[in-house]
Design an enzyme around this catalytic site. Structure first.
Site, PDB file in Angstrom:
ATOM      1  N   ARG A  86       0.820  -1.232   0.000  1.00 24.66           N
ATOM      2  CA  ARG A  86       0.000   0.000   0.000  1.00 24.66           C
ATOM      3  C   ARG A  86       0.844   1.268   0.000  1.00 24.66           C
ATOM      4  O   ARG A  86       0.305   2.355  -0.194  1.00 24.66           O
ATOM      5  CB  ARG A  86      -0.961  -0.006   1.184  1.00 24.66           C
ATOM      6  CG  ARG A  86      -0.284   0.044   2.558  1.00 24.66           C
ATOM      7  CD  ARG A  86      -1.320   0.182   3.676  1.00 24.66           C
ATOM      8  NE  ARG A  86      -0.676   0.158   4.996  1.00 24.66           N
ATOM      9  CZ  ARG A  86      -1.296   0.482   6.113  1.00 24.66           C
ATOM     10  NH1 ARG A  86      -2.580   0.821   6.109  1.00 24.66           N
ATOM     11  NH2 ARG A  86      -0.660   0.457   7.283  1.00 24.66           N
ATOM     12  N   HIS A 159      -8.730  -3.479   1.945  1.00 28.19           N
ATOM     13  CA  HIS A 159      -9.132  -2.834   3.212  1.00 28.19           C
ATOM     14  C   HIS A 159     -10.137  -1.690   2.957  1.00 28.19           C
ATOM     15  O   HIS A 159      -9.873  -0.526   3.258  1.00 28.19           O
ATOM     16  CB  HIS A 159      -7.845  -2.288   3.852  1.00 28.19           C
ATOM     17  CG  HIS A 159      -7.955  -1.905   5.289  1.00 28.19           C
ATOM     18  ND1 HIS A 159      -8.799  -0.912   5.749  1.00 28.19           N
ATOM     19  CD2 HIS A 159      -7.293  -2.348   6.380  1.00 28.19           C
ATOM     20  CE1 HIS A 159      -8.647  -0.769   7.045  1.00 28.19           C
ATOM     21  NE2 HIS A 159      -7.753  -1.635   7.459  1.00 28.19           N
ATOM     22  N   ASP A 203     -13.541  -4.119  15.752  1.00 26.67           N
ATOM     23  CA  ASP A 203     -12.340  -4.532  15.002  1.00 26.67           C
ATOM     24  C   ASP A 203     -12.342  -6.066  15.012  1.00 26.67           C
ATOM     25  O   ASP A 203     -11.824  -6.703  15.914  1.00 26.67           O
ATOM     26  CB  ASP A 203     -11.083  -3.998  15.686  1.00 26.67           C
ATOM     27  CG  ASP A 203      -9.837  -4.207  14.802  1.00 26.67           C
ATOM     28  OD1 ASP A 203      -8.766  -3.667  15.168  1.00 26.67           O
ATOM     29  OD2 ASP A 203      -9.947  -4.892  13.768  1.00 26.67           O
ATOM     30  N   GLU A 260     -13.764  -5.415   4.849  1.00 27.70           N
ATOM     31  CA  GLU A 260     -12.574  -5.779   4.072  1.00 27.70           C
ATOM     32  C   GLU A 260     -12.627  -7.250   3.626  1.00 27.70           C
ATOM     33  O   GLU A 260     -12.880  -8.134   4.453  1.00 27.70           O
ATOM     34  CB  GLU A 260     -11.329  -5.569   4.941  1.00 27.70           C
ATOM     35  CG  GLU A 260     -11.277  -4.191   5.587  1.00 27.70           C
ATOM     36  CD  GLU A 260     -10.314  -4.118   6.754  1.00 27.70           C
ATOM     37  OE1 GLU A 260      -9.304  -4.856   6.756  1.00 27.70           O
ATOM     38  OE2 GLU A 260     -10.588  -3.335   7.687  1.00 27.70           O
TER      39      GLU A 260
HETATM   40  O1  TA6 Z   1      -8.996  -2.891   9.742  1.00 22.83           O
HETATM   41  C1  TA6 Z   1      -8.293  -3.724  10.551  1.00 22.83           C
HETATM   42  C2  TA6 Z   1      -7.064  -3.041  11.115  1.00 22.83           C
HETATM   43  O2  TA6 Z   1      -6.065  -3.989  11.303  1.00 22.83           O
HETATM   44  C3  TA6 Z   1      -7.429  -2.329  12.418  1.00 22.83           C
HETATM   45  O3  TA6 Z   1      -6.845  -2.991  13.540  1.00 22.83           O
HETATM   46  C4  TA6 Z   1      -6.868  -0.914  12.247  1.00 22.83           C
HETATM   47  O4  TA6 Z   1      -5.577  -0.788  12.775  1.00 22.83           O
HETATM   48  C5  TA6 Z   1      -6.914  -0.757  10.736  1.00 22.83           C
HETATM   49  O5  TA6 Z   1      -6.529  -2.028  10.230  1.00 22.83           O
HETATM   50  C6  TA6 Z   1      -6.129   0.391  10.184  1.00 22.83           C
HETATM   51  O6  TA6 Z   1      -4.763   0.112  10.190  1.00 22.83           O
HETATM   52  P1  TA6 Z   1      -3.766   1.282   9.663  1.00 22.83           P
HETATM   53  O7  TA6 Z   1      -2.384   0.686   9.738  1.00 22.83           O
HETATM   54  O8  TA6 Z   1      -4.176   1.609   8.255  1.00 22.83           O
HETATM   55  O9  TA6 Z   1      -3.990   2.453  10.571  1.00 22.83           O
END
Ligand code: TA6
Length: 285
Positions: A86, A159, A203, A260
């Site tokens: 990403r 995501h 989450d 996701e």
């Molecule tokens: O969406 C699941 C997840 O792993 C959450 O725990 C949260 O941390 C999210 O991803 C966003 O992660 P990021 O690294 O983009 O802030």
């Protein structure tokens, strides 16, 4: 009906391809991370959430749209959180406008930097197709190592940040009976209610979630389907966690819900020459 050729535009300093199907459906995909940052179905309105506080610098994760998580989900391995895909520049391989849709294909291959973190020869391809009321995002991964190279395993996700009018008004249907890991409580559980409402931090990783999901809002619906992504992650940071995220405005959590498509519970294993693909399909109602 005019046929609009995909064109390169600038999004906060990042090159992006603007797709527009003949019926007016549109999407914008950054080369940075091969990240879809906008999807407008034909005759509709924006259906993805993009944080107005997000950064767009090289090497920085963009908060919103459809981040491509590869080759590692979260910190389930030695790589930086959510892997490197990403935050790398992908190459635009091709675009096309057909009778019913517009498509972009982007590619990321291993290089010295990726091999320092993840010592494997791979090719990843992201295909975005937009038309009518649908958005299809497909990730394909190929093991490009020599025949005697070791197999590699990875976890991955699309995501997706869905845009909602007010997250407390939403209901995510179709999860009943699924086993899930609750990252907030650190527990395993089974979803007993048919619909998941959001009124606090959520989450969760739902395993073997292969049924289509419906995100219901009072004024509209979104159908969420996936192929070959066996798991679904549902995330909303709610107020306290949002306050700790510099790239999400204080009330941003009210305008988004991440649903996701993911492959987490059983990492994908590829031997040299093998490929895998997974797809998320969103249909705006
Ligand atoms: O969406 C699941 C997840 O792993 C959450 O725990 C949260 O941390 C999210 O991803 C966003 O992660 P990021 O690294 O983009 O802030």
């Amino acid at each position: 009906m005019s046929t609009h050729q995909p064109r390169l535009i600038d999004v906060h300093g990042q090159p992006a391809v603007h797709l527009r199907a003949p019926d007016g459906a549109q999407a914008i995909v950054l080369l940075h991370g091969a990240q879809v940052v906008s999807w407008v179905p034909a005759g509709g309105e924006e259906r993805l959430y993009l944080s107005e506080a997000s950064g767009f610098a090289d090497g920085q994760a963009v908060r919103g749209g459809v981040p491509v998580i590869f080759p590692q989900f979260e910190q389930r391995g030695p790589l930086p959180r959510h892997g490197f895909a990403r935050t790398r520049r992908w190459e635009l391989q091709r675009t096309d406008t057909g009778r019913d849709d517009a498509i972009a294909v982007l590619r990321l291959c291993d290089d010295e930097r990726t091999r320092e973190q993840w010592p494997h020869a791979f090719g990843a391809e992201l295909t975005v197709a937009v038309g009518g009321t649908r958005l299809d995002v497909e990730l394909e991964v190929e093991h490009r190592g020599e025949a005697d190279a070791p197999a590699f395993s990875f976890t991955a996700a699309l995501h997706t940040y869905l845009r909602v009018r007010e997250v407390e008004e939403t209901r995510l249907e179709g999860l009943r009976g699924l086993r899930y890991h609750d990252n907030v409580r650190g527990s395993e559980s089974v979803q007993d209610l048919y619909a998941l409402s959001i009124d606090d931090e959520v989450d969760r990783i739902y395993f073997d979630a292969t049924r289509p999901l419906q995100l219901q809002e009072p004024h509209r619906t979104l159908t969420i389907e996936s192929q070959q992504f066996p798991d679904v992650v549902v995330w909303n940071p709610w107020q306290d966690k949002t306050a700790r995220l510099a790239d999400l405005p204080p009330l941003g959590f009210r305008r988004m819900l991440c649903v996701e498509a993911a492959a987490i519970g059983r990492p994908i294993v590829l031997a040299p020459g093998e490929q895998w693909w997974g797809r998320q399909t969103l249909v705006a109602g």
